[in-house]
Design an enzyme around this catalytic site. Structure first.
Site, short mmCIF file in Angstrom:
data_model
loop_
_atom_site.label_atom_id
_atom_site.label_comp_id
_atom_site.label_asym_id
_atom_site.label_seq_id
_atom_site.Cartn_x
_atom_site.Cartn_y
_atom_site.Cartn_z
N CYS A 1 38.85 73.97 -73.70
CA CYS A 1 39.98 74.52 -74.44
C CYS A 1 41.23 73.65 -74.34
O CYS A 1 42.25 73.95 -74.95
CB CYS A 1 40.27 75.94 -73.95
SG CYS A 1 40.71 76.01 -72.20
N GLY A 2 41.14 72.58 -73.54
CA GLY A 2 42.27 71.67 -73.42
C GLY A 2 43.13 71.89 -72.20
O GLY A 2 44.03 71.10 -71.93
#
Length: 178
Positions: free
Chosen positions: A155-156
């Site tokens: 998701c970063g």
């Protein structure tokens, strides 16, 4: 006689690592049966696991089986160990509350063997009080929880919630077969 590992694969981005884990288990001489949630099939196909294990992958509780067995019971009885990789917050919550509404959770509930879950999810989801309470509930019932790794997530973000590498999971579980 070969030991049987039942591998539950749930619908998280880390599901792709379950294919390498399956291969590692087979190289160690284990028989591996795979049960996938419907959501897991959005990330990786049953055919991948069928090619590796030479067994049909179970997804639906209502699939017809040639031997007319009650499949979730027969697989639960064959299992020497049951591991869920990745274990999403959703499946952890279902198991913690005894919800058995698909092939994976039904079979997990029916199994009396050693059980291991490997949580993998976004850091916020993993650290959420509800998830932590559900994990503690599972541990209090004798289910082993392999702590997630920390690092960069799909998701970063970065933090705890990353699925450990397949070889680390094999090493973690090797003590159960000693």
């Amino acid at each position: 006689m070969k030991k049987t590992i039942v591998l539950g694969v749930t619908g998280g981005i880390a599901a792709f690592k379950a294919a390498q884990l399956t291969s590692n288990f087979i190289k160690k001489g284990y028989d591996v049966e795979v049960i996938m949630t419907k959501n897991a099939t959005e990330f990786i196909t049953p055919l991948t696991f069928e090619s590796l294990t030479k067994h049909n992958v179970m997804v639906s509780t209502f699939e017809k089986v040639a031997d007319r067995s009650v499949k979730h019971i027969s697989i639960a009885q064959r299992a020497d160990i049951f591991v869920i990789v990745p274990a999403t917050a959703n499946v952890i919550a279902k198991i913690a509350h005894g919800i058995a509404d698909d092939m994976l959770t039904t079979t997990f509930l029916a199994a009396s063997c050693k059980k291991v879950i490997c949580p993998a999810m976004n850091t916020g989801m993993y650290l959420n009080a509800a998830t932590q309470e559900n994990i503690a509930k599972l541990q209090s019932r004798g289910i082993t929880v392999m702590p997630p790794a920390s690092g960069h997530l799909a998701c970063g973000t970065s933090g705890p919630g990353r699925l450990p590498e397949p070889q680390q999971i094999v090493e973690f579980m090797s003590s159960f077969f000693a």
